[in-house]
Design a protein around this motif. Structure first.
Motif, PDB file in Angstrom:
ATOM      1  N   PRO A 225      25.113  16.123  13.657  1.00  0.00           N
ATOM      2  CA  PRO A 225      26.368  15.712  13.035  1.00  0.00           C
ATOM      3  C   PRO A 225      27.541  16.466  13.669  1.00  0.00           C
ATOM      4  O   PRO A 225      27.427  17.646  13.974  1.00  0.00           O
ATOM      5  CB  PRO A 225      26.196  16.124  11.572  1.00  0.00           C
ATOM      6  CG  PRO A 225      24.730  16.236  11.358  1.00  0.00           C
ATOM      7  CD  PRO A 225      24.125  16.588  12.676  1.00  0.00           C
ATOM      8  N   ASP A 226      28.630  15.738  13.895  1.00  0.00           N
ATOM      9  CA  ASP A 226      29.767  16.398  14.545  1.00  0.00           C
ATOM     10  C   ASP A 226      30.991  16.396  13.649  1.00  0.00           C
ATOM     11  O   ASP A 226      32.115  16.538  14.127  1.00  0.00           O
ATOM     12  CB  ASP A 226      30.053  15.772  15.914  1.00  0.00           C
ATOM     13  CG  ASP A 226      30.457  14.310  15.802  1.00  0.00           C
ATOM     14  OD1 ASP A 226      30.440  13.774  14.674  1.00  0.00           O
ATOM     15  OD2 ASP A 226      30.789  13.702  16.843  1.00  0.00           O
TER      16      ASP A 226
ATOM     17  N   CYS B 289      23.037  14.545  19.411  1.00  0.00           N
ATOM     18  CA  CYS B 289      23.898  13.931  18.387  1.00  0.00           C
ATOM     19  C   CYS B 289      23.703  14.540  17.005  1.00  0.00           C
ATOM     20  O   CYS B 289      23.580  13.807  15.999  1.00  0.00           O
ATOM     21  CB  CYS B 289      23.675  12.420  18.325  1.00  0.00           C
ATOM     22  SG  CYS B 289      24.035  11.610  19.873  1.00  0.00           S
TER      23      CYS B 289
ATOM     24  N   ASP C   1      25.031  18.628  20.995  1.00  0.00           N
ATOM     25  CA  ASP C   1      25.834  17.435  21.304  1.00  0.00           C
ATOM     26  C   ASP C   1      24.954  16.337  21.902  1.00  0.00           C
ATOM     27  O   ASP C   1      25.048  15.178  21.515  1.00  0.00           O
ATOM     28  CB  ASP C   1      26.964  17.781  22.290  1.00  0.00           C
ATOM     29  CG  ASP C   1      28.072  18.578  21.622  1.00  0.00           C
ATOM     30  OD1 ASP C   1      28.144  18.577  20.378  1.00  0.00           O
ATOM     31  OD2 ASP C   1      28.857  19.219  22.343  1.00  0.00           O
ATOM     32  N   GLU C   2      24.094  16.724  22.828  1.00  0.00           N
ATOM     33  CA  GLU C   2      23.212  15.728  23.474  1.00  0.00           C
ATOM     34  C   GLU C   2      22.316  15.039  22.448  1.00  0.00           C
ATOM     35  O   GLU C   2      22.011  13.863  22.568  1.00  0.00           O
ATOM     36  CB  GLU C   2      22.322  16.405  24.514  1.00  0.00           C
ATOM     37  CG  GLU C   2      23.041  16.717  25.806  1.00  0.00           C
ATOM     38  CD  GLU C   2      22.218  17.634  26.708  1.00  0.00           C
ATOM     39  OE1 GLU C   2      22.804  18.182  27.645  1.00  0.00           O
ATOM     40  OE2 GLU C   2      21.009  17.821  26.455  1.00  0.00           O
TER      41      GLU C   2
ATOM     42  N   ARG D  39      30.128  21.245  11.739  1.00  0.00           N
ATOM     43  CA  ARG D  39      30.206  22.071  12.950  1.00  0.00           C
ATOM     44  C   ARG D  39      30.833  23.434  12.679  1.00  0.00           C
ATOM     45  O   ARG D  39      30.497  24.414  13.328  1.00  0.00           O
ATOM     46  CB  ARG D  39      30.967  21.333  14.053  1.00  0.00           C
ATOM     47  CG  ARG D  39      30.158  20.194  14.671  1.00  0.00           C
ATOM     48  CD  ARG D  39      28.842  20.702  15.281  1.00  0.00           C
ATOM     49  NE  ARG D  39      28.050  19.594  15.780  1.00  0.00           N
ATOM     50  CZ  ARG D  39      27.827  19.347  17.073  1.00  0.00           C
ATOM     51  NH1 ARG D  39      28.323  20.137  17.995  1.00  0.00           N
ATOM     52  NH2 ARG D  39      27.097  18.318  17.423  1.00  0.00           N
TER      53      ARG D  39
END
Ligand code: HEM
Length: 155
Positions: free
Chosen positions: A104-105, A102, A99-100, A110
């Motif tokens: 792909p989310d 970045c 997450d830190e 995910r």
């Protein structure tokens, strides 16, 4: 989508995997529960893990051609007596790092990313607690794909 990227490509390629493990193992060494497990890891450890995961996700075969094999990776966990608490903390810190940085989310990426990590970490715990492991020395590298969603998010 006509040309579906690999998970490796979608994540951003090797620099992303190398940055991920670099920052992740820095956190691990600051973690009360995990530091004792990784205190004696080799200098190459984080790079090897980056290459291993990258290869699983469709990247170049750096790990299996130069650094190890799936068999060797399994061997490295044997006798470490990992617990579910270790596994949960390892996974938590890795996802926090993703997450830190970045990664792909999108839901598609995910879900594939987490599916592999759930599988891999659970196997690591099992293998680390086997007294007399009989592992196939030709065990192939796992190859992870997009699973049911079939490709990345398309708005
Ligand atoms: C998907 C999950 C995992 C992957 C892909 C993975 C990958 C690897 C690889 C490739 C190595 C060998 C590195 C080398 O050749 O130098 C390794 C070693 C090791 N792994 Fe894992 N691992 C996973 C999960 C875990 C978990 C959950 C733990 C503990 C919480 C763990 C603890 C260790 C330890 C202690 C070593 C040996 C380090 C050393 O002394 O050099 N691994 N792992």
């Amino acid at each position: 989508m006509s040309n579906i990227p690999t998970l490796y490509e979608w994540a951003g390629g090797m620099p992303v995997f190398e940055k991920l493990t670099d920052r992740f193992y820095a956190k691990v060494l600051q973690d009360e529960l995990l530091e004792p497990v990784f205190r004696h890891m080799s200098k190459e450890h984080q790079l090897h893990v980056a290459h291993f995961i990258a290869e699983v996700f469709g990247g170049p075969a750096f790990y299996s051609t130069n650094e190890g094999s799936h068999f060797r990776m399994i061997q490295k966990h044997i006798g470490k007596h990992l617990t579910e608490q270790h596994r949960k903390q390892w996974l938590k810190l890795l996802v926090e790092t993703a997450d830190e940085l970045c990664l792909p989310d999108d839901p598609e990426f995910r879900s594939a990313f987490m599916a592999y990590l759930e599988w891999g970490t659970r196997l690591a715990v099992i293998n680390s607690n086997l007294d007399d492991p009989t592992i196939n020395t030709d065990e192939p590298m796992p190859k992870w794909g997009w699973g049911v969603p079939g490709g990345p998010y398309q708005p």
